[in-house]
Design an enzyme around this catalytic site. Sequence first.
Site, PDB file in Angstrom:
ATOM      1  N   GLU A  97      -3.981   3.473  -9.143  1.00 53.08           N
ATOM      2  CA  GLU A  97      -5.271   4.092  -8.869  1.00 53.08           C
ATOM      3  C   GLU A  97      -5.356   5.476  -9.506  1.00 53.08           C
ATOM      4  O   GLU A  97      -4.507   6.334  -9.250  1.00 53.08           O
ATOM      5  CB  GLU A  97      -5.533   4.225  -7.369  1.00 53.08           C
ATOM      6  CG  GLU A  97      -6.892   4.868  -7.091  1.00 53.08           C
ATOM      7  CD  GLU A  97      -7.238   5.011  -5.625  1.00 53.08           C
ATOM      8  OE1 GLU A  97      -8.238   5.697  -5.318  1.00 53.08           O
ATOM      9  OE2 GLU A  97      -6.512   4.457  -4.778  1.00 53.08           O
TER      10      GLU A  97
ATOM     11  N   HIS B  16       0.836  -1.195   0.000  1.00 52.85           N
ATOM     12  CA  HIS B  16       0.000   0.000   0.000  1.00 52.85           C
ATOM     13  C   HIS B  16       0.875   1.251   0.000  1.00 52.85           C
ATOM     14  O   HIS B  16       1.546   1.552   0.981  1.00 52.85           O
ATOM     15  CB  HIS B  16      -0.894  -0.026   1.244  1.00 52.85           C
ATOM     16  CG  HIS B  16      -1.853   1.109   1.337  1.00 52.85           C
ATOM     17  ND1 HIS B  16      -1.824   2.017   2.369  1.00 52.85           N
ATOM     18  CD2 HIS B  16      -2.876   1.488   0.527  1.00 52.85           C
ATOM     19  CE1 HIS B  16      -2.788   2.903   2.209  1.00 52.85           C
ATOM     20  NE2 HIS B  16      -3.443   2.610   1.100  1.00 52.85           N
TER      21      HIS B  16
ATOM     22  N   GLU C  56       1.550  -0.481  -5.148  1.00 53.04           N
ATOM     23  CA  GLU C  56       0.510   0.465  -5.530  1.00 53.04           C
ATOM     24  C   GLU C  56       1.084   1.827  -5.914  1.00 53.04           C
ATOM     25  O   GLU C  56       2.015   2.317  -5.282  1.00 53.04           O
ATOM     26  CB  GLU C  56      -0.480   0.647  -4.379  1.00 53.04           C
ATOM     27  CG  GLU C  56      -1.653   1.546  -4.727  1.00 53.04           C
ATOM     28  CD  GLU C  56      -2.489   1.931  -3.536  1.00 53.04           C
ATOM     29  OE1 GLU C  56      -3.717   2.091  -3.708  1.00 53.04           O
ATOM     30  OE2 GLU C  56      -1.935   2.088  -2.428  1.00 53.04           O
TER      31      GLU C  56
ATOM     32  N   ASP D  59      -0.750   5.513  -6.460  1.00 55.63           N
ATOM     33  CA  ASP D  59      -1.854   6.469  -6.549  1.00 55.63           C
ATOM     34  C   ASP D  59      -1.397   7.617  -7.439  1.00 55.63           C
ATOM     35  O   ASP D  59      -0.261   8.084  -7.320  1.00 55.63           O
ATOM     36  CB  ASP D  59      -2.210   7.021  -5.168  1.00 55.63           C
ATOM     37  CG  ASP D  59      -2.783   5.964  -4.252  1.00 55.63           C
ATOM     38  OD1 ASP D  59      -3.672   5.231  -4.694  1.00 55.63           O
ATOM     39  OD2 ASP D  59      -2.343   5.879  -3.091  1.00 55.63           O
TER      40      ASP D  59
ATOM     41  N   HIS E 173      -0.851  10.199  -3.056  1.00 51.29           N
ATOM     42  CA  HIS E 173      -2.203   9.801  -2.682  1.00 51.29           C
ATOM     43  C   HIS E 173      -3.166  10.975  -2.601  1.00 51.29           C
ATOM     44  O   HIS E 173      -4.316  10.878  -3.023  1.00 51.29           O
ATOM     45  CB  HIS E 173      -2.181   9.076  -1.332  1.00 51.29           C
ATOM     46  CG  HIS E 173      -3.540   8.694  -0.836  1.00 51.29           C
ATOM     47  ND1 HIS E 173      -4.307   9.520  -0.029  1.00 51.29           N
ATOM     48  CD2 HIS E 173      -4.290   7.584  -1.059  1.00 51.29           C
ATOM     49  CE1 HIS E 173      -5.455   8.934   0.229  1.00 51.29           C
ATOM     50  NE2 HIS E 173      -5.482   7.759  -0.378  1.00 51.29           N
TER      51      HIS E 173
END
Length: 342
Positions: free
Chosen positions: A176, A44, A71, A73, A86
């Site tokens: 994302e 994460h 991940e 973002d 993020h």
Amino acid sequence: MKWTLGVAVGALAWSLTTWAQADNSTEQLAVEPIKLPTFIDIAHRGASGYLPEHSQAATVMAYALGADYIEQDIQLSRDGKAVVLHDVQLDAISNVKEVFPERHRPDGSYYVVDFTLNHLKQLKLTSRKESDGQPRYPERFQNDQVEFKIQTLAESLNLIQELNRVRGEDTGVYIEVKAARWYRDQDYDPLAVVMNVLNKNGYSDKQQATPIYLQSFDPETLRRVKREFHCDFPLVQLIADNSWAETPVDYDALRTYAGMESLTSYADHVGLWLGHVLKGVKDGQPEWTDVLDNAKKVGLKVHVYTLRADQLPEGVESLKQLRGWLKEAGVEGVFSDFPDQK
């Protein structure tokens, strides 16, 4: 160890050679079947439990700790570059107030999209802080004298691909597209930017330089991947809590059976918040909400976010225990700030 095509071919060749050189015994050597991962661990924001989130160092550490996916973002700079962050704002994760004290909006916040990539590269990433400047997770990395820089999506992809090459691994990326509707209000199209970067770095409908997932809280963003960009990447519909105001979507409705069924027209997976999955712990055993059954009934695979060793739900003894419970419950993978704690 992660299986790659080369490793699999090598194993098969070794087995066949050994059998051919054996004596005249009628007993043939059995070739061991290839064991593919049945459960995936997603780092994460990188190894964010140990280093500032989304920094290059956190990416490398997540890789070294054996994450299956890392991940990214995505936010956009003023000149339309995809950067790995993020938050829409820079306040909580950088020293922007020191470097550009006057560059805030009327609400007092410093927005990523108000800075060019060149300006963003002048900032130093820090561990996440609260609005009063205190660390959100005091036990995590806090030495602000060590410099960590913002990375672009292209830089992150190139880093992971090169680590895969030199190590013979196949670690994937998990991207994302953040705040798509908000960016459209600012006259930007984050999905188009992300898809362009992916195309230039070895990802298309015909090839993937690494395994990949695309995720978003915005259903329309995911629909556009297939409708406009004609890519068949695995798509993950993230489910938020309505109180977060991620989009105007009613996420409570999406967690029902009918809501889950509606997602199957475009999504392969659903990303569920741990708080919506784990009802509680009773007599040392987990109690689950209905959402896992709803996803299973419609054929959606489930990835759960976010597991934190320093923020365990009440009644949970360890991250390892929580991960094990989720695996037993049929979850396919988890996002974790501590990808080594399995």
